[in-house]
Design a protein around this motif. Structure first.
Motif, PDB file in Angstrom:
ATOM      1  N   MET A 238      43.180 -44.706 -87.957  1.00 58.05           N
ATOM      2  CA  MET A 238      44.181 -44.827 -89.018  1.00 58.05           C
ATOM      3  C   MET A 238      44.756 -46.233 -89.019  1.00 58.05           C
ATOM      4  O   MET A 238      44.758 -46.912 -87.988  1.00 58.05           O
ATOM      5  N   SER A 239      45.243 -46.662 -90.156  1.00 57.24           N
ATOM      6  CA  SER A 239      45.870 -47.970 -90.276  1.00 57.24           C
ATOM      7  C   SER A 239      47.226 -47.804 -90.947  1.00 57.24           C
ATOM      8  O   SER A 239      47.347 -47.106 -91.954  1.00 57.24           O
ATOM      9  N   LEU A 240      48.257 -48.434 -90.385  1.00 64.56           N
ATOM     10  CA  LEU A 240      49.623 -48.280 -90.885  1.00 64.56           C
ATOM     11  C   LEU A 240      50.194 -49.637 -91.281  1.00 64.56           C
ATOM     12  O   LEU A 240      50.112 -50.603 -90.516  1.00 64.56           O
ATOM     13  N   ALA A 241      50.805 -49.689 -92.448  1.00 63.81           N
ATOM     14  CA  ALA A 241      51.427 -50.928 -92.923  1.00 63.81           C
ATOM     15  C   ALA A 241      52.788 -51.114 -92.270  1.00 63.81           C
ATOM     16  O   ALA A 241      53.419 -50.165 -91.800  1.00 63.81           O
ATOM     17  N   HIS A 242      53.249 -52.360 -92.241  1.00 66.32           N
ATOM     18  CA  HIS A 242      54.594 -52.637 -91.754  1.00 66.32           C
ATOM     19  C   HIS A 242      55.621 -51.958 -92.663  1.00 66.32           C
ATOM     20  O   HIS A 242      55.493 -51.983 -93.890  1.00 66.32           O
ATOM     21  N   GLY A 243      56.616 -51.345 -92.057  1.00 60.40           N
ATOM     22  CA  GLY A 243      57.650 -50.686 -92.845  1.00 60.40           C
ATOM     23  C   GLY A 243      57.219 -49.370 -93.462  1.00 60.40           C
ATOM     24  O   GLY A 243      57.947 -48.803 -94.288  1.00 60.40           O
ATOM     25  N   SER A 244      56.056 -48.861 -93.078  1.00 66.37           N
ATOM     26  CA  SER A 244      55.563 -47.605 -93.657  1.00 66.37           C
ATOM     27  C   SER A 244      56.266 -46.410 -93.032  1.00 66.37           C
ATOM     28  O   SER A 244      56.855 -46.492 -91.957  1.00 66.37           O
ATOM     29  N   VAL A 245      56.179 -45.279 -93.732  1.00 71.98           N
ATOM     30  CA  VAL A 245      56.845 -44.052 -93.304  1.00 71.98           C
ATOM     31  C   VAL A 245      55.801 -42.946 -93.134  1.00 71.98           C
ATOM     32  O   VAL A 245      55.017 -42.675 -94.044  1.00 71.98           O
ATOM     33  N   THR A 246      55.794 -42.330 -91.976  1.00 68.56           N
ATOM     34  CA  THR A 246      54.942 -41.172 -91.704  1.00 68.56           C
ATOM     35  C   THR A 246      55.844 -39.970 -91.473  1.00 68.56           C
ATOM     36  O   THR A 246      56.704 -39.997 -90.593  1.00 68.56           O
ATOM     37  N   GLU A 247      55.673 -38.923 -92.273  1.00 69.33           N
ATOM     38  CA  GLU A 247      56.561 -37.757 -92.198  1.00 69.33           C
ATOM     39  C   GLU A 247      55.826 -36.572 -91.582  1.00 69.33           C
ATOM     40  O   GLU A 247      54.769 -36.163 -92.059  1.00 69.33           O
ATOM     41  N   VAL A 248      56.389 -36.045 -90.517  1.00 68.34           N
ATOM     42  CA  VAL A 248      55.817 -34.890 -89.810  1.00 68.34           C
ATOM     43  C   VAL A 248      56.827 -33.738 -89.874  1.00 68.34           C
ATOM     44  O   VAL A 248      58.002 -33.925 -89.571  1.00 68.34           O
ATOM     45  N   ILE A 249      56.346 -32.578 -90.266  1.00 72.52           N
ATOM     46  CA  ILE A 249      57.198 -31.391 -90.385  1.00 72.52           C
ATOM     47  C   ILE A 249      56.797 -30.383 -89.322  1.00 72.52           C
ATOM     48  O   ILE A 249      55.627 -30.008 -89.219  1.00 72.52           O
ATOM     49  N   ILE A 250      57.764 -29.951 -88.528  1.00 74.56           N
ATOM     50  CA  ILE A 250      57.526 -28.966 -87.483  1.00 74.56           C
ATOM     51  C   ILE A 250      58.257 -27.677 -87.865  1.00 74.56           C
ATOM     52  O   ILE A 250      59.487 -27.643 -87.928  1.00 74.56           O
ATOM     53  N   GLU A 251      57.495 -26.636 -88.138  1.00 76.55           N
ATOM     54  CA  GLU A 251      58.054 -25.361 -88.550  1.00 76.55           C
ATOM     55  C   GLU A 251      58.533 -24.571 -87.323  1.00 76.55           C
ATOM     56  O   GLU A 251      58.037 -24.775 -86.208  1.00 76.55           O
ATOM     57  N   PRO A 252      59.470 -23.646 -87.504  1.00 75.68           N
ATOM     58  CA  PRO A 252      59.930 -22.820 -86.377  1.00 75.68           C
ATOM     59  C   PRO A 252      58.839 -21.942 -85.794  1.00 75.68           C
ATOM     60  O   PRO A 252      58.952 -21.479 -84.661  1.00 75.68           O
ATOM     61  N   THR A 253      57.774 -21.720 -86.549  1.00 73.40           N
ATOM     62  CA  THR A 253      56.652 -20.921 -86.055  1.00 73.40           C
ATOM     63  C   THR A 253      55.747 -21.709 -85.114  1.00 73.40           C
ATOM     64  O   THR A 253      54.860 -21.132 -84.479  1.00 73.40           O
ATOM     65  N   GLY A 254      55.929 -23.041 -85.059  1.00 73.57           N
ATOM     66  CA  GLY A 254      55.052 -23.880 -84.265  1.00 73.57           C
ATOM     67  C   GLY A 254      53.980 -24.559 -85.095  1.00 73.57           C
ATOM     68  O   GLY A 254      53.203 -25.355 -84.572  1.00 73.57           O
TER      69      GLY A 254
END
Length: 275
Positions: A238-254
């Motif tokens: 993967m390649s990420l730009a400066h100032g980029s945003v990666t959003e990860v969602i963790i549900e209560p179910t796991g």
């Protein structure tokens, strides 16, 4: 004429059967050649480990515990993690103190801060890597959040060495840019960062939380691989730009979902950089 029409019909039907047979044979050959290795790869990993963080209710209770105790330990809220890569910095710096943000890097951080403020969500925690470029990025983001009247917990700001840049694990395909020593040393720390920040919400948490982690590309890529239960050795794909945003969602179910990796849509095209 009738016999000719009958022959013509027979010829078309025969030709169609032969063509279908050829397609079937080709498909069978393709399946026989590729499918076993593909299926074998899929079967080599479990479908999903719901107790990957060891925080299922059963993990807190002894066998035979009453149902009401199990219920009290159940996670009920969702966690959203926003992984922010720092802005562009001085690559020529000899040490961390000299590897500060460039003027463009400061603009990237400000744009990212305004974007996060515009989301209109309350941030319960902001964690920043202790390296200079991340510190500066985090401070600028905090200024923009306050300017945008975003809600940020007064006690939610912290800084940690766990999120410092490093080489998490040998990449596959192998692209070694540092000796094995760095992977041996950095890998344990970055894995500790995953275990510290990636888990389902505690049972005491009643509402959805939004947390910012301001850190580095290698760290973010490794964390995403681990969170999605993909091979961690794939982090360099993967390649990420400066100032980029990666959003990860963790549900209560796991369950874990990634709604965006390295999102840079908030940055003008002329401000997008990777190194």
């Amino acid at each position: 004429v009738r016999e000719f029409q009958t022959f013509q019909h027979y010829f078309k039907q025969t030709n169609l059967r032969m063509r279908n047979a050829a397609i079937l044979c080709a498909g069978t050959l393709f399946t026989a050649t590729l499918a076993p290795s593909y299926k074998g790869h899929c079967r080599s990993r479990p479908v999903w480990d719901y107790n990957w963080d060891h925080r299922e209710a059963a993990s807190y209770c002894k066998p035979g515990s009453p149902p009401d105790l199990m219920e009290s330990k159940q996670s009920r809220a969702r966690r959203k993690l926003y992984l922010i890569r720092h802005g562009q910095y001085n690559l020529e710096g000899q040490g961390d103190d000299e590897r500060s943000l460039t003027p463009l890097g400061r603009e990237q951080a400000a744009e990212t801060g305004r974007h996060l403020a515009a989301l209109g969500v309350p941030y319960t925690e902001v964690v920043i890597s202790t390296l200079t470029r991340a510190q500066e990025t985090g401070d600028i983001i905090m200024e923009e959040l306050k300017a945008g009247e975003a809600l940020v917990s007064e006690h939610g700001l912290s800084r940690t060495d766990l999120l410092m840049e490093g080489s998490p694990i040998e990449a596959v395909p192998q692209i070694r840019f540092k000796p094995e020593q760095y992977e041996f040393e950095d890998g344990v720390r970055i894995e500790a960062a995953f275990r510290r920040f990636f888990h389902r919400a505690d049972s005491e948490q009643k509402s959805e939380s939004h947390e910012l982690l301001v850190c580095h590309a290698n760290v973010i890529r490794y964390l995403v691989c681990r969170a999605t239960q993909n091979p961690p050795e794939a982090w360099l794909r993967m390649s990420l730009a400066h100032g980029s945003v990666t959003e990860v969602i963790i549900e209560p179910t796991g369950e874990v979902f990634v709604s965006g990796i390295g999102d840079k849509g908030h940055l003008p095209a002329k401000m997008v950089t990777f190194s």
